[in-house]
Design an enzyme around this catalytic site. Structure first.
Site, PDB file in Angstrom:
ATOM      1  N   SER A 195       0.838  -1.218  -0.104  1.00 27.63           N
ATOM      2  CA  SER A 195      -0.112   0.072   0.048  1.00 27.63           C
ATOM      3  C   SER A 195       0.906   1.171  -0.186  1.00 27.63           C
ATOM      4  CB  SER A 195      -0.850   0.034   1.193  1.00 27.63           C
ATOM      5  OG  SER A 195      -1.864  -1.166   1.056  1.00 27.63           O
ATOM      6  N   GLY A 249      -0.535   4.565   0.103  1.00 25.05           N
ATOM      7  CA  GLY A 249      -1.473   5.589   0.521  1.00 25.05           C
ATOM      8  C   GLY A 249      -2.206   6.246  -0.612  1.00 25.05           C
ATOM      9  N   GLU A 285      -0.947   7.240  -3.247  1.00 24.72           N
ATOM     10  CA  GLU A 285      -0.488   7.111  -4.369  1.00 24.72           C
ATOM     11  C   GLU A 285      -0.772   5.620  -4.902  1.00 24.72           C
ATOM     12  OE1 GLU A 285       4.068   7.334  -3.937  1.00 24.72           O
ATOM     13  OE2 GLU A 285       3.682   9.038  -2.932  1.00 24.72           O
ATOM     14  N   GLY A 286      -1.560   4.988  -4.208  1.00 25.93           N
ATOM     15  CA  GLY A 286      -2.014   3.662  -4.723  1.00 25.93           C
ATOM     16  C   GLY A 286      -1.585   2.383  -4.147  1.00 25.93           C
ATOM     17  N   GLY A 295      -6.401  -0.587   4.353  1.00 30.11           N
ATOM     18  CA  GLY A 295      -5.544  -1.824   4.293  1.00 30.11           C
ATOM     19  C   GLY A 295      -6.225  -2.988   4.481  1.00 30.11           C
ATOM     20  N   ASP A 296      -7.387  -3.014   5.368  1.00 27.92           N
ATOM     21  CA  ASP A 296      -8.066  -3.858   5.928  1.00 27.92           C
ATOM     22  C   ASP A 296      -8.951  -4.334   4.487  1.00 27.92           C
ATOM     23  OD1 ASP A 296      -6.844  -4.142   8.463  1.00 27.92           O
ATOM     24  OD2 ASP A 296      -8.601  -2.626   8.926  1.00 27.92           O
TER      25      ASP A 296
END
Length: 303
Positions: A216, A218, A220-221, A248-249
């Protein structure tokens, strides 16, 4: 059925403020409070999107009773291993003006040897009907580093894929055990392998034995790195602002859902993970997706 294992659950408490001003007093509405922890959030997203999830976790003290009551009220299929330590709390403060969320996570009290064995034995038993096994979240203080690696071993013995979202030595050992997919964020990956370059860091985990690493980034993809292939990254054309606590989950839930269907193409996993992660940012609480989540994949662009 997708089995999610959460060794260190929490009562998630979310406050919303118009604008967060450090050092100042804020008057707030009553917070939202619910059973949380990364694996429980994963299970909630799977359930929202029509999948079958079963959440295995621990619960202790008065806060553990609250956690159990919340899971029952939400009709989320689960099994709770009783422990002596009180279930921890996690505090999220959503700054609506800045579109940012500040989080305070308690570490979680240590579990006893017999309690770790009970959690492991429950995972082994519940793995029998599982199509995918997910190990997700921080470990309590003084936890065995190899717990997630043991989950990977259980999955391999059952012939099913595993997805691990962790950091530090627990992540490295899961890679060495042959996890199907690892899903750290950029900071977790750098802290684990000591490399700031996410591609180099991901290749370290692949060399250790992982099948695929999704990182991940953030706003930025997300990046997918697999052995013998060029890295692939995707993102939304425009970044979103909101509550990224459960992003993230949601990505882990997307990966686990596709693996359970027999889909293991890295780019398909990446696109679904990125789309669901973005949809989670627009949801008010971790463990939820914005109702328009099916539309997000069409909005992705290549990095």
């Amino acid at each position: 059925m997708i089995l999610t294992v959460t060794p260190n659950p929490a009562i998630d408490v979310t406050y919303r403020v118009a604008a967060l001003e450090p050092g100042e007093t804020h008057r707030v509405q009553a917070p939202a409070s619910r059973a949380g922890g990364k694996g429980l959030n994963v299970a909630r997203v799977i359930a929202q999107t029509g999948g079958a999830a079963f959440a295995l976790t621990t619960a202790g003290g008065a806060s553990g009773l609250r956690l159990a009551e919340d899971l029952e009220a939400d009709a989320l299929p689960s099994e709770l291993v009783p422990v002596a330590a009180a279930t921890r709390s996690s505090i999220a403060i959503v700054d609506e003006a800045a579109g940012e969320t500040t989080i305070f996570n308690e570490a979680g009290e240590p579990l006893g040897t017999a309690e770790w064995k009970a959690l492991h034995d429950a995972a082994e038993r519940l793995a029998i009907p599982a199509a995918t096994i997910v190990g997700s979240g921080s470990l309590p203080t003084d936890a065995p580093d190899g717990f997630y690696a043991e989950l990977v071993a259980i999955a391999r013995r059952r012939g099913v894929p595993s997805v691990i979202d962790a950091t530090g030595r627990a992540l490295l050992l899961a890679a060495e055990a042959g996890a199907t997919v690892l899903k750290p964020n950029r900071r977790e990956l750098a802290d684990t392998v000591g490399a700031d370059d996410p591609v180099a860091g991901a290749r370290t985990l692949l060399d250790a034995g992982a099948g695929l690493v999704l990182v991940s980034l953030g706003a930025e993809g997300m990046l997918a790195v697999a052995t013998g292939a060029e890295p692939v990254g995707v993102r939304l054309a425009q970044p979103l602002s909101g509550n990224a606590t459960g992003a993230g989950d949601a990505a882990v839930a997307a990966v686990a859902s596709l693996l359970a269907e027999g889909v293991d193409d890295p780019e398909r996993l990446l696109r679904r993970a990125t789309a669901w992660s973005a949809a989670a940012v627009l949801a008010p609480l971790a463990g939820e997706l914005d109702a328009a989540y099916p539309e997000f994949e069409a909005r992705l662009v290549t990095l």
